[in-house]
Design a protein around this motif. Structure first.
Motif: not given
Ligand SMILES: C[S@@+](CC[C@H](N)C(=O)[O-])C[C@H]1O[C@@H](n2cnc3c(N)ncnc32)[C@H](O)[C@@H]1O
Length: 360
Positions: A88-95, A111-119, A129-130, A124-125
């Motif tokens: 939630l609120g991933p900022g620059r994606g650094t964390l 392999d099992g990861l489904d990465l979701r971001l709420f922003e 993404n970068a 910042l999106i």
């Protein structure tokens, strides 16, 4: 010729003139997330050139230790082949980049990861993404839109940005604090209708006259929705933020611009507004949904238990020329007079899991 569109301060003042004083929650919501003029719709607010700096921007160690935390939880759950990691609120994606650099070393995690971001912030999106594109992130507009596997959630300095309402203790009850206009200038005032003392939480109901009580309805709602999904599908929620362990009175709403405190009412949309998080209230919402709540830890204690001293030594050994910077970053994250005590680490997880870092 088209008229220039009104600024956010003008829009807020027009709304007050038309419909009367607004609650602090409405004011905060407009200041931070008005669809085109809100603070979090503008340029990247983070870093030395922005308004504030956060733990992941201070040192990679912060995210790496959170990466170890999630690998540990994932392994305790039997290394599920499909799971969601939501930030939630991933900022620059650094964390998230630091978390995944560590976590994806565990066989099967990636392999099992489904990465979701709420922003909410378009600038910042683009940065997220970068940084995170190799992991195939998807942005969600609702927490329920996740796969059926276990759900792991992380939020650093996100809940403090959600709107609160303030109530002030009067003679006969509590009065909601509102934002109104006096001689054309934005001012705080009180709603004259008192709310009965009995409708406030026991811990604050009998506070002294003029005491201020803040209620974070939005962060309670976020926690409740996440906790219901985690309760049904398994997983854990890790929240790091400034806040207090027990529901209490006290005014924490603050405005920050260019790394300095500023007037909450003076610059709608130009300054960051935030509040301290009531972790007791969050815990009771998550417990109601069936999750087990860990004892609240200070950020300093939690990072030390997770191994920040060992990580700092290893990094300094590999980069002796950076040893001074690494030690300074460690101190900034851990020492009580810097971020170590004000910031807390909260975890709500499926019963039976033993989230690391919460007991010595
Ligand atoms: C204080 S910054 C923290 C960023 C990041 N977690 C870090 O530690 O660097 C708050 C983050 O939450 C996002 N945010 C704030 N309010 C939001 C909302 N209502 N919905 C979605 N994202 C929001 C901001 O755009 C930003 O990414």
């Amino acid at each position: 010729m088209t008229e220039p569109s009104p600024s956010l301060p003008e829009l807020i003042d027009m709304q007050i003139r038309t419909t009367g004083p607004m609650s602090i929650a409405t004011y905060m919501g407009l200041c931070l997330t008005h669809p085109s003029k809100g603070y979090y719709k503008g340029p990247d607010p983070l870093g030395a050139k922005g308004d504030f700096i956060t733990a992941p921007e201070i040192s990679q160690m912060f995210g790496e230790l959170i990466g170890f935390f999630f690998v540990n939880i994932w392994q305790q759950m039997g290394s599920p082949k499909e799971f969601t990691l939501l930030e939630l609120g991933p900022g620059r994606g650094t964390l998230m980049a630091d978390i995944l650099r560590v976590a994806c070393r565990a066989e099967g995690f990636r392999d099992g990861l489904d990465l979701r971001l709420f922003e909410t912030n378009p600038a910042l999106i683009a940065e997220q993404n970068a940084r995170l594109e190799p992991y195939g992130p998807k942005w969600v507009d609702s927490f329920e839109k996740v796969g059926p596997g276990p759900l792991l959630v992380v939020a650093n300095e996100f809940l403090d940005a959600l709107p609160i309402r303030q109530f002030v203790r009067g003679k006969e009850g509590w009065h909601e604090r509102m934002v109104g206009l006096s001689e054309g200038k934005r001012q705080f005032g009180l709603n004259p209708t008192p709310i009965p003392i009995a409708s406030m939480p026991e811990r604050v109901a009998n506070a002294a006259e003029n005491a201020v009580f803040e209620v974070g309805l939005a962060n309670g709602e976020v926690m409740s929705r996440l906790a219901r999904t985690v309760s049904a599908q398994g997983g854990a929620i890790l929240v790091i933020d400034y806040g207090y362990a027990q529901t209490q009175t006290g005014e924490t709403l603050q405005a920050v611009r260019d790394h300095k405190y500023s007037d909450v009412l003076a610059e709608p949309g130009a300054a960051d507004l935030s509040v301290h998080v009531d972790f007791e209230a969050l815990g009771s919402v998550a417990a109601k949904a069936g999750l087990a709540i860990q004892p609240l830890a200070t950020q300093g204690d939690w990072l030390v238990r997770m191994g920040i001293n060992e990580r700092a030594r290893a990094l300094s050994g590999a980069n002796p020329q950076l040893a001074g910077d690494i030690a300074a970053a460690r101190d900034r994250l851990v020492t009580p007079e810097q971020m170590g005590e004000l910031f807390k680490v909260f975890c709500a997880a499926s019963p039976g899991l033993a989230p690391p870092g919460f007991t010595s």
